[in-house]
Enzyme design. Structure first.
Site, mmCIF file in Angstrom:
data_model
loop_
_atom_site.group_PDB
_atom_site.id
_atom_site.type_symbol
_atom_site.label_atom_id
_atom_site.label_comp_id
_atom_site.label_asym_id
_atom_site.label_seq_id
_atom_site.Cartn_x
_atom_site.Cartn_y
_atom_site.Cartn_z
ATOM 1 N N TYR A 171 0.831 -1.196 0.000
ATOM 2 C CA TYR A 171 0.000 0.000 0.000
ATOM 3 C C TYR A 171 0.873 1.257 0.000
ATOM 4 O O TYR A 171 1.534 1.576 0.994
ATOM 5 C CB TYR A 171 -0.932 0.012 1.208
ATOM 6 C CG TYR A 171 -1.913 -1.136 1.284
ATOM 7 C CD1 TYR A 171 -2.147 -1.960 0.192
ATOM 8 C CD2 TYR A 171 -2.599 -1.401 2.456
ATOM 9 C CE1 TYR A 171 -3.046 -3.011 0.260
ATOM 10 C CE2 TYR A 171 -3.509 -2.444 2.540
ATOM 11 C CZ TYR A 171 -3.718 -3.251 1.440
ATOM 12 O OH TYR A 171 -4.604 -4.304 1.520
ATOM 13 N N ILE A 206 -12.775 -5.285 7.470
ATOM 14 C CA ILE A 206 -11.783 -4.202 7.543
ATOM 15 C C ILE A 206 -12.103 -3.126 6.495
ATOM 16 O O ILE A 206 -11.348 -2.929 5.541
ATOM 17 C CB ILE A 206 -10.354 -4.730 7.364
ATOM 18 C CG1 ILE A 206 -10.260 -5.696 6.169
ATOM 19 C CG2 ILE A 206 -9.871 -5.415 8.635
ATOM 20 C CD1 ILE A 206 -8.827 -6.029 5.773
ATOM 21 N N ARG A 258 -12.194 0.305 4.563
ATOM 22 C CA ARG A 258 -11.254 1.418 4.485
ATOM 23 C C ARG A 258 -12.006 2.731 4.606
ATOM 24 O O ARG A 258 -13.101 2.864 4.082
ATOM 25 C CB ARG A 258 -10.512 1.386 3.149
ATOM 26 C CG ARG A 258 -9.462 2.493 2.998
ATOM 27 C CD ARG A 258 -8.934 2.599 1.582
ATOM 28 N NE ARG A 258 -9.903 3.244 0.693
ATOM 29 C CZ ARG A 258 -10.442 2.652 -0.366
ATOM 30 N NH1 ARG A 258 -10.130 1.414 -0.657
ATOM 31 N NH2 ARG A 258 -11.313 3.295 -1.126
ATOM 32 N N SER A 259 -11.407 3.672 5.269
ATOM 33 C CA SER A 259 -11.948 5.023 5.276
ATOM 34 C C SER A 259 -10.851 5.996 5.643
ATOM 35 O O SER A 259 -10.068 5.737 6.554
ATOM 36 C CB SER A 259 -13.106 5.160 6.255
ATOM 37 O OG SER A 259 -13.631 6.468 6.211
#
Length: 286
Positions: free
Chosen positions: A56, A242, A244-245
């Site tokens: 990532y 999980i 994402r934000s």
């Protein structure tokens, strides 16, 4: 259906079932300050699980997480990262792990995953995972993007049954894991980590969020459609989500979704509108 806050791993470890994903964080889509504030808002609210990967942002997401967790009690956190397939062998895994630990500003991971299958033999990766576990650099290890045949092959390798979790894409609009993978994992005591539980942005996500059934269920719970999508995934006690934000508001909305108790009729309506496949299909990846 009442939310169970943890899933039990094969060694008795309790893994939080709702955490924060970091795919695309640290890549300039938002300010670093905004993304760190989002992660800290989740931590302050009670979220303990953060999932990331060396892939990532080429380590940028791990560095962001390292900054976000500074000052928090490490023993209360559950940190997950992933190794590239080409780094998952004797020549690279330990070095990759140590680099991830430096970026995360921690001396161990709670979970370390093989991001997807590559050319390194599974037996070699298992050997490396068990080695760094024995040295205390990780508490547990697992895999990602593995289908049923991959899991069977893994468990046939010496030590392969030490795999603690498998992380795959799973949401209301992508239910291929339910045909035979989830039952196999349930029988072998391996929880599923669901990535993209809200689907990715685009027409699929819009179709789910704008569905009349999803909107009706959301209205009944005074919730948003996105919260209903998350509640659907969390209905299964063996699934860890999980989402994402990158903003605090979204993280807190995700956290609030754990309080939504879908009724049997609501689950049936969602199931009817977006049915699971009745035959084997390739796993989706986004």
């Amino acid at each position: 259906m009442t939310f169970a806050p943890t899933a039990t791993l094969h060694d008795g470890t309790l893994m939080p079932r709702l955490g924060m994903g970091t795919w695309y964080l640290g890549e300039g889509r938002r300010s670093e300050r905004t993304e760190i504030a989002a992660l800290r808002a989740g931590l302050d609210a009670g979220m303990r699980l953060i999932d990331t990967a060396e892939m990532y942002g080429d380590g940028a997401a791990e560095s962001l997480v390292g900054s976000a967790i500074d000052g928090y009690d490490r023993s209360r956190l559950f940190l997950v990262s992933k190794v590239y397939p080409h780094n998952a062998g004797r020549s690279s895994l330990r070095r990759s792990l140590e680099s991830s630990l430096r970026r995360l500003n921690t001396d161990y991971l709670d979970m370390y995953l093989l991001h997807w299958r590559g050319s390194v033999p599974l037996a070699e990766t298992v050997e490396c995972m068990e080695s760094v576990k024995a040295d205390g650099l990780i508490a547990n290890w697992g895999v990602s993007n593995f289908d049923t045949s991959d899991m069977r092959e893994l468990f046939a390798v010496p030590g392969g049954d030490g795999c603690a979790v498998n992380q795959d894409l799973y949401h209301l609009g992508s239910r291929g894991v339910e045909f035979d993978l989830l039952p196999w994992m349930r029988d072998h005591g391996v929880p599923l980590m669901a990535y993209c539980p809200l689907a990715q942005a685009g027409s699929l996500r819009a179709g789910l969020a704008n569905s009349s059934v999803v909107c009706e269920v959301a209205a009944a719970h005074k919730a948003t459609p996105m919260q209903i999508l998350l509640a659907f995934v969390l209905c299964r006690d063996e699934v860890v989500a999980i989402p994402r934000s990158g903003t605090a508001d979204h993280v807190l909305a995700n956290w609030a979704a754990r309080e939504i108790e879908l009724t049997a009729d609501e689950c049936a309506a969602l199931d009817s509108a977006f049915p699971a496949p009745d035959h084997k299909v390739p796993l989706d990846m986004e």
